[in-house]
Scaffold this active site. Structure first.
Site, PDB file in Angstrom:
ATOM      1  N   HIS A   1       0.919  -1.201  -0.067  1.00  0.00           N
ATOM      2  CA  HIS A   1      -0.014  -0.072   0.006  1.00  0.00           C
ATOM      3  C   HIS A   1       0.969   1.333  -0.049  1.00  0.00           C
ATOM      4  CE1 HIS A   1       0.798  -0.161   4.356  1.00  0.00           C
ATOM      5  NE2 HIS A   1       0.613   1.057   4.423  1.00  0.00           N
TER       6      HIS A   1
HETATM    7  C1  UD1 Z   1      -1.877   5.451   6.156  1.00  0.00           C
HETATM    8  C2  UD1 Z   1      -0.538   5.697   6.930  1.00  0.00           C
HETATM    9  C3  UD1 Z   1       0.420   4.761   6.576  1.00  0.00           C
HETATM   10  C4  UD1 Z   1      -0.130   3.440   7.162  1.00  0.00           C
HETATM   11  C5  UD1 Z   1      -1.504   3.193   6.553  1.00  0.00           C
HETATM   12  C6  UD1 Z   1      -2.072   1.952   6.924  1.00  0.00           C
HETATM   13  C7  UD1 Z   1      -0.200   8.240   6.794  1.00  0.00           C
HETATM   14  C8  UD1 Z   1       0.749   9.091   6.151  1.00  0.00           C
HETATM   15  N1  UD1 Z   1       0.069   6.991   6.199  1.00  0.00           N
HETATM   16  O1  UD1 Z   1      -1.687   5.400   4.900  1.00  0.00           O
HETATM   17  O2  UD1 Z   1       1.598   5.032   7.367  1.00  0.00           O
HETATM   18  O3  UD1 Z   1       0.776   2.503   6.921  1.00  0.00           O
HETATM   19  O4  UD1 Z   1      -2.315   4.224   6.778  1.00  0.00           O
HETATM   20  O5  UD1 Z   1      -3.220   1.389   6.291  1.00  0.00           O
HETATM   21  O6  UD1 Z   1      -0.703   8.485   7.888  1.00  0.00           O
HETATM   22  N2  UD1 Z   1      -9.218   4.887   2.187  1.00  0.00           N
HETATM   23  C9  UD1 Z   1     -10.405   4.371   2.338  1.00  0.00           C
HETATM   24  N3  UD1 Z   1     -10.997   3.951   3.446  1.00  0.00           N
HETATM   25  C10 UD1 Z   1     -10.246   4.104   4.567  1.00  0.00           C
HETATM   26  C11 UD1 Z   1      -9.052   4.762   4.642  1.00  0.00           C
HETATM   27  C12 UD1 Z   1      -8.415   5.331   3.442  1.00  0.00           C
HETATM   28  O7  UD1 Z   1     -11.127   4.174   1.318  1.00  0.00           O
HETATM   29  O8  UD1 Z   1     -10.851   3.946   5.789  1.00  0.00           O
HETATM   30  C13 UD1 Z   1      -8.508   5.303   0.933  1.00  0.00           C
HETATM   31  C14 UD1 Z   1      -8.764   6.717   0.682  1.00  0.00           C
HETATM   32  O9  UD1 Z   1      -8.749   6.669  -1.010  1.00  0.00           O
HETATM   33  C15 UD1 Z   1      -7.478   7.394   1.021  1.00  0.00           C
HETATM   34  C16 UD1 Z   1      -6.191   6.218   0.829  1.00  0.00           C
HETATM   35  O10 UD1 Z   1      -7.133   5.181   0.995  1.00  0.00           O
HETATM   36  O11 UD1 Z   1      -7.167   8.683   0.004  1.00  0.00           O
HETATM   37  C17 UD1 Z   1      -5.278   6.748   1.542  1.00  0.00           C
HETATM   38  O12 UD1 Z   1      -5.553   6.922   2.979  1.00  0.00           O
HETATM   39  P1  UD1 Z   1      -4.660   7.474   3.995  1.00  0.00           P
HETATM   40  O13 UD1 Z   1      -5.138   7.459   5.300  1.00  0.00           O
HETATM   41  O14 UD1 Z   1      -4.319   9.143   3.545  1.00  0.00           O
HETATM   42  O15 UD1 Z   1      -3.287   6.717   3.855  1.00  0.00           O
HETATM   43  P2  UD1 Z   1      -2.877   5.349   3.899  1.00  0.00           P
HETATM   44  O16 UD1 Z   1      -2.461   5.172   2.468  1.00  0.00           O
HETATM   45  O17 UD1 Z   1      -4.013   4.444   4.443  1.00  0.00           O
END
Ligand code: UD1
Length: 379
Positions: free
Chosen positions: A209
């Site tokens: 991811h």
């Molecule tokens: C975040 C953390 C990362 C961790 C990961 C675990 C930061 C900078 N990154 O990354 O260190 O390893 O979580 O999962 O804080 N999304 C959904 N549903 C959700 C959450 C996210 O669909 O419940 C999608 C959205 O499109 C979002 C993307 O995932 O834009 C990224 O989510 P985000 O929380 O920004 O970062 P992660 O890649 O999950």
């Protein structure tokens, strides 16, 4: 909040929840401690959040800031804006933050500016890769923290080299392993392998991811092709993070339908632990899986040029592999090619110091001593 010790934990993203669970238990077990949980809402899908609270027996959050997804600046700013009034209203003696996600740094910054003591659980880890958003979060959070709880000796050294005063650094061990130890019997009894129609030590488990692996369409395609080829040898279970699913869709990549590369929804904690425990090999770019496989003695290939958890390579079962399809495939075939028996299963990892299931109790004890002194000084 009225109690001898008023502690407020801030969590937001999936890897935070495994670190919160044992500490929430250890804190509430101590008389005179009031513990409040604030969820920022950084992760909000039920399978990224609620299922972890349920599996880990964490009490429902007292507050949810519902920030959701956005750019780093927008998400961090939203957390800061929404948490400030909560901290002012609740008036904790200590704010605890976990790991290295945006929720961690945002909450630490607000608490520090309000003059509230900050404790950082999983402090001191360094990849020295400033292109990783998590590295920025780690360095800034540690600079703001009054209590730095480290999982390994290398983390202590990193902090000392940055000039953090020794009395702030507390080597307590790895709290993720507390959750693992507490959950393993239940995870093993769930029948996760039967549900996924795989056999012990005869499948590969994959998670990817990191933006560096999934945001570039060519890199993602090359990794998926490697997994397709690998699945001809052993079935591959790949629970797909929502971010990765979106990138696969954007890139228009459709894995060959050989029926052995399984792109799955995110898997709840206990079921995932059951699958990690019995895998022939784990391929990942997650932080936590490097640690869990090391503890369980399962071979792990980490698809990254560096790791902030070097102890998993020197004392555990982890190996870094270049983030290219061919490199991942070659390394995986090497691990799987070792035949049956001990070689194939990996070796039981040499026990890593203080990865023993008791980190949370050590943290709770340090907090009690710290607040006894701190609160007395304020009276
Ligand atoms: C975040 C953390 C990362 C961790 C990961 C675990 C930061 C900078 N990154 O990354 O260190 O390893 O979580 O999962 O804080 N999304 C959904 N549903 C959700 C959450 C996210 O669909 O419940 C999608 C959205 O499109 C979002 C993307 O995932 O834009 C990224 O989510 P985000 O929380 O920004 O970062 P992660 O890649 O999950």
């Amino acid at each position: 909040m009225s109690a001898a010790r008023r502690i407020l934990s801030v969590v937001g993203a999936r890897p935070n929840f495994m670190k919160l669970a044992p500490l929430a238990r250890a804190l509430t077990a101590r008389e005179g401690t009031a513990h409040v949980i604030v969820h920022t809402g950084q992760h909000y899908d039920p399978e990224m959040s609620d299922s972890f609270f349920k599996d880990l027996g964490i009490p429902a959050p007292d507050e949810n800031l519902e920030v959701g997804s956005a750019s780093h600046a927008q998400q961090t700013a939203a957390i800061m804006q929404r948490i400030e009034p909560v901290l002012l209203a609740r008036g904790p003696d200590l704010v605890l933050v976990y790991g290295d996600v945006n929720s961690t740094v945002a909450a630490a910054l607000v608490a520090a500016k309000l003059g509230i003591a900050v404790g950082h659980v999983e402090a001191g880890l360094r990849s020295r890769d400033w292109t990783m958003p998590e590295e920025i979060n780690r360095v800034v959070t540690d600079r703001l923290a009054d209590l730095l709880f480290t999982p390994s000796r290398d983390a202590d050294e990193n902090l000392r080299a940055e000039g953090v005063p020794a009395e702030r650094i507390h080597f307590v061990g790895n709290i993720m392993i507390d959750s693992l130890v507490a959950s393993l019997p239940k995870a093993r009894s769930l029948g996760a392998l039967a549900r996924h129609k795989v056999e012990s030590r005869s499948y590969v488990l994959v998670t990817l991811h990191r933006p560096s692996n999934v945001d570039d369409a060519a890199a993602l395609k090359s990794l998926l092709e490697a997994l397709e080829t690998l699945s001809e040898r052993e079935p591959v279970l790949f629970p797909v993070h929502p971010r990765t699913r979106a990138r696969i869709r954007d890139a228009g990549v459709t894995p060959r339908a050989n029926g052995r590369l399984h792109l799955l929804e995110p898997i709840p904690y206990l079921e995932m632990l059951g699958l990690v425990d019995q895998a022939a090999l784990v391929i990942t770019d997650s932080g936590g899986l490097q640690e869990e496989t090391s503890y369980l003695g399962v071979p792990c290939l980490t698809v990254r040029p560096n790791t902030e958890r070097p102890v998993t390579c020197t004392q555990g079962t982890n190996r870094l592999v270049e983030p290219r399809g061919e490199a991942v495939l070659a390394a995986a075939e090497q691990v799987l090619g070792r035949g049956t028996g001990e070689g194939r299963m990996g070796k039981p990892a040499k026990r890593i110091e203080l990865w023993d299931g008791h980190a949370a109790e050590r943290i709770a004890a340090v907090i009690e001593t710290y607040l006894a002194r701190h609160n007395k000084q304020r009276v």
